[in-house]
Design a protein around this motif. Sequence first.
Motif, PDB file in Angstrom:
ATOM      1  N   UNK A 153       1.018  -1.436  -0.110  1.00  0.00           N
ATOM      2  CA  UNK A 153      -0.011  -0.012   0.308  1.00  0.00           C
ATOM      3  C   UNK A 153       0.976   1.238  -0.151  1.00  0.00           C
ATOM      4  N   UNK A 154       0.875   2.159  -1.238  1.00  0.00           N
ATOM      5  CA  UNK A 154       0.835   3.526  -1.015  1.00  0.00           C
ATOM      6  C   UNK A 154       1.452   3.936   0.611  1.00  0.00           C
ATOM      7  N   UNK A 155       2.006   4.740   0.950  1.00  0.00           N
ATOM      8  CA  UNK A 155       1.713   5.551   2.120  1.00  0.00           C
ATOM      9  C   UNK A 155       2.622   6.463   1.762  1.00  0.00           C
ATOM     10  N   UNK A 156       3.319   7.178   0.485  1.00  0.00           N
ATOM     11  CA  UNK A 156       3.633   7.849   0.381  1.00  0.00           C
ATOM     12  C   UNK A 156       2.778   9.888   0.838  1.00  0.00           C
ATOM     13  N   UNK A 157       2.964  10.814   0.732  1.00  0.00           N
ATOM     14  CA  UNK A 157       2.686  12.136   1.292  1.00  0.00           C
ATOM     15  C   UNK A 157       1.690  11.744   0.321  1.00  0.00           C
ATOM     16  N   UNK A 158       1.122  11.983  -1.203  1.00  0.00           N
ATOM     17  CA  UNK A 158       0.013  12.157  -1.650  1.00  0.00           C
ATOM     18  C   UNK A 158      -1.118  10.849  -1.084  1.00  0.00           C
ATOM     19  N   UNK A 159      -0.344   9.966  -1.534  1.00  0.00           N
ATOM     20  CA  UNK A 159      -1.100   8.709  -0.891  1.00  0.00           C
ATOM     21  C   UNK A 159      -2.063   8.537   0.085  1.00  0.00           C
ATOM     22  N   UNK A 160      -1.198   9.123   1.519  1.00  0.00           N
ATOM     23  CA  UNK A 160      -1.000   9.139   2.554  1.00  0.00           C
ATOM     24  C   UNK A 160      -2.207   9.954   2.617  1.00  0.00           C
ATOM     25  N   UNK A 161      -2.362  11.637   2.087  1.00  0.00           N
ATOM     26  CA  UNK A 161      -3.148  12.694   2.378  1.00  0.00           C
ATOM     27  C   UNK A 161      -4.402  12.079   1.986  1.00  0.00           C
ATOM     28  N   UNK A 162      -4.259  11.033   0.789  1.00  0.00           N
ATOM     29  CA  UNK A 162      -5.922  10.691   0.009  1.00  0.00           C
ATOM     30  C   UNK A 162      -6.758   9.371   1.257  1.00  0.00           C
ATOM     31  N   UNK A 163      -5.770   9.372   2.282  1.00  0.00           N
ATOM     32  CA  UNK A 163      -6.798   8.256   3.384  1.00  0.00           C
ATOM     33  C   UNK A 163      -5.784   6.784   3.299  1.00  0.00           C
ATOM     34  N   UNK A 164      -4.590   6.469   2.621  1.00  0.00           N
ATOM     35  CA  UNK A 164      -3.781   4.946   2.717  1.00  0.00           C
ATOM     36  C   UNK A 164      -3.511   4.774   3.753  1.00  0.00           C
ATOM     37  N   UNK A 165      -3.487   5.026   5.344  1.00  0.00           N
ATOM     38  CA  UNK A 165      -2.633   5.033   6.337  1.00  0.00           C
ATOM     39  C   UNK A 165      -4.124   4.027   6.658  1.00  0.00           C
ATOM     40  N   UNK A 166      -5.276   4.486   6.313  1.00  0.00           N
ATOM     41  CA  UNK A 166      -6.769   3.812   7.283  1.00  0.00           C
ATOM     42  C   UNK A 166      -6.802   2.566   6.110  1.00  0.00           C
ATOM     43  N   UNK A 167      -6.055   2.471   4.331  1.00  0.00           N
ATOM     44  CA  UNK A 167      -6.737   1.537   3.977  1.00  0.00           C
ATOM     45  C   UNK A 167      -5.456   0.649   3.875  1.00  0.00           C
ATOM     46  N   UNK A 168      -4.211   0.773   4.632  1.00  0.00           N
ATOM     47  CA  UNK A 168      -3.536  -0.291   5.242  1.00  0.00           C
ATOM     48  C   UNK A 168      -3.807  -0.938   5.983  1.00  0.00           C
ATOM     49  N   UNK A 169      -4.032  -0.582   7.569  1.00  0.00           N
ATOM     50  CA  UNK A 169      -4.795  -0.203   9.199  1.00  0.00           C
ATOM     51  C   UNK A 169      -6.187  -1.864   7.972  1.00  0.00           C
ATOM     52  N   UNK A 170      -7.090  -1.322   7.341  1.00  0.00           N
ATOM     53  CA  UNK A 170      -8.065  -2.074   7.207  1.00  0.00           C
ATOM     54  C   UNK A 170      -8.083  -3.406   6.582  1.00  0.00           C
ATOM     55  N   UNK A 171      -6.747  -3.268   5.816  1.00  0.00           N
ATOM     56  CA  UNK A 171      -6.458  -4.345   4.525  1.00  0.00           C
ATOM     57  C   UNK A 171      -5.733  -5.446   6.010  1.00  0.00           C
ATOM     58  N   UNK A 172      -4.807  -5.204   7.041  1.00  0.00           N
ATOM     59  CA  UNK A 172      -4.489  -6.133   7.523  1.00  0.00           C
ATOM     60  C   UNK A 172      -5.583  -6.505   8.787  1.00  0.00           C
ATOM     61  N   UNK A 173      -6.306  -5.984   8.965  1.00  0.00           N
ATOM     62  CA  UNK A 173      -8.164  -6.779  10.356  1.00  0.00           C
ATOM     63  C   UNK A 173      -8.324  -7.296   9.045  1.00  0.00           C
ATOM     64  N   UNK A 174      -8.714  -7.001   8.055  1.00  0.00           N
ATOM     65  CA  UNK A 174      -9.526  -7.708   7.161  1.00  0.00           C
ATOM     66  C   UNK A 174      -8.730  -9.177   6.996  1.00  0.00           C
ATOM     67  N   UNK A 175      -7.412  -8.860   6.817  1.00  0.00           N
ATOM     68  CA  UNK A 175      -6.595 -10.047   6.159  1.00  0.00           C
ATOM     69  C   UNK A 175      -6.253 -11.538   7.655  1.00  0.00           C
ATOM     70  N   UNK A 176      -6.266 -10.630   9.122  1.00  0.00           N
ATOM     71  CA  UNK A 176      -5.909 -11.305  10.702  1.00  0.00           C
ATOM     72  C   UNK A 176      -7.766 -12.119  10.587  1.00  0.00           C
ATOM     73  N   UNK A 177      -8.926 -11.200   9.703  1.00  0.00           N
ATOM     74  CA  UNK A 177     -10.213 -12.020  10.615  1.00  0.00           C
ATOM     75  C   UNK A 177     -10.227 -12.935   9.418  1.00  0.00           C
ATOM     76  N   UNK A 178      -9.644 -12.804   8.431  1.00  0.00           N
ATOM     77  CA  UNK A 178      -9.575 -13.912   7.520  1.00  0.00           C
ATOM     78  C   UNK A 178      -9.056 -15.261   7.288  1.00  0.00           C
ATOM     79  N   UNK A 179     -10.018 -16.594   7.565  1.00  0.00           N
ATOM     80  CA  UNK A 179      -9.406 -18.025   7.830  1.00  0.00           C
ATOM     81  C   UNK A 179      -9.031 -18.449   6.610  1.00  0.00           C
ATOM     82  N   UNK A 180      -8.386 -17.714   5.511  1.00  0.00           N
ATOM     83  CA  UNK A 180      -8.332 -18.353   3.915  1.00  0.00           C
ATOM     84  C   UNK A 180      -6.544 -16.961   3.944  1.00  0.00           C
TER      85      UNK A 180
END
Length: 401
Positions: A315-342
Motif C-alpha cells: 500500500x503506497x503511503x507516500x505523501x499524496x496517497x497518505x493524504x488521500x487515506x492510505x493509512x486507513x486502507x493499510x490498517x483495514x486490509x491488515x485487519x481483514x486479513x487477520x480476520x480471514x481464515x483463508x
Amino acid sequence: MSTAAFDDEAVLLVGHGSRREKSNEQVRELAADLESRLGIPADAAFLELAEPSIDDALAGLAPVASQVTIVHCSLFAASHVKNDVPLAIEQARGRYDLEIDNGAHLGIHPAILDLLDDRAGAVETELGVDRTADDVAVVLCGRGSSDPDANGDVHKLARLLYEGREFDRVEASFIGVTEPTLEESLHGLSKHRPDAVVVLPYMLGDGVLTQRVRDWTSEFDDEYPYVDALAGDPLGTDSRLLDVFADRWQEARSDSVEMSCDTCKYKVDLEGYEEDVGGARAMLRALAHQDAHADRENVDDEPHTHDAPAKHVTVCTNRTCADMGAPAVLERLRQEARDSEHCDARITRSSCLGRCGDGPMVAVYPDGIWYGDVSSEDAERIVGDHLDRDRIVSELVDQTL
C-alpha cells in the motif's frame, strides 16, 4: 584483563537463529571465543528457529550468575534489536533474580571496516585485479529492512569503506524489502564499465541469503562478459568480530549504550512511517512474532527463515496517497486479513508507486494487479475476493503488469 571483578557475571550472545545448523554453530563458536576473550562465561541464544531461546538460556545462567549482559549478533538496529530482544529481556526480568544489561547491535565499527576491506581484497586476488591499477567497484549487500535507520547505516558503512581506499566506487544494496536491490545495483554499475565488481554480502552467517548473493552475482557475470564479478564471503567467525562484541559488552555493563533515537521510526515522525511512532504496533508484532516461533523442535529442512506468503500486498503511503487515506486502507486490509481464515498474504507499506493523484494505490503480487482510488471500505472486497478466492475486483483495477 583481570577477571576478579567479573566473578558473578556472564554474557549471552544472541543470534537470530537459522534452519541451517551451520549458521547456528557459527554463533556458538563466537560465544566460545568471546568467553576466552573476556574470561567470563558466555553462552549463545537465539530469537527463533534454534535452541536455546533467550528465556531458556537465561534460566540456565540464573543459578551461576547475578548479572548477565546481552550482546547482539544483529548487524544493525532494526525490529529484532528494538522490539523482540527487549521484550524477551523484560519478561525474563520478571522470572529470574538477574540483573540483565542489554547491549547495542554490532553497528559500524573500525574492526568491521577492516574485515570488509580484507574480504574485498580476497575477491580481488581471485579475480586477478588490483584496485590501485584497475577500476574496481564494490557492492556492499545487506539483507534489507523495513526500518529506515538500519538501511541508512548500510549506506554509511559503504561510504566509510570507500573513503581512503582506492576503489572506483562503493555502493550499498539490498537482498530485498527495500531498494536498491542487488540486481539493480549490478546493472547500474555495468554502465560505468569497471574492470571488476566485488560483491560483499554483509551478513554474519553463510546461509541462504549469502548463497542468493552469490547466485545473482554469478548471473550478472554471465550476462556482462566485459565485467568480471564475484561475491566474497560473509563476516563469519573472524576474530575481529570479538573486538566489536567486547566493546558492546563493555558499553552495556557500564550503562553507556548509544542508540540512534534521533532517526528511529518509533520515536520521531519520518516520512512514510508516521504510524509507527510510539511503538505500539511494534510491540504487538513482537508479541505475535515470539508466539509464532515458540516451537523450536519441529523445524523443517528448508533453509529460509520464514515461509513466503502466497501473495504480497503493498500500500503506497507516500505523501499524496497518505493524504488521500492510505493509512486507513493499510490498517483495514491488515485487519481483514487477520480476520480471514483463508488469506495467506503479507501486507506492507511502500514508497511512491508513481501513480500520484490516482490513489490510494494497492498492488498485489505475484498477480501484478494494481488497484487505484481504494478506500478503507474496499479492503473487505480486496481481501475476501482477491486474496481469499483469486477473484480480481475489476472495478478497482488501475492497471495490470
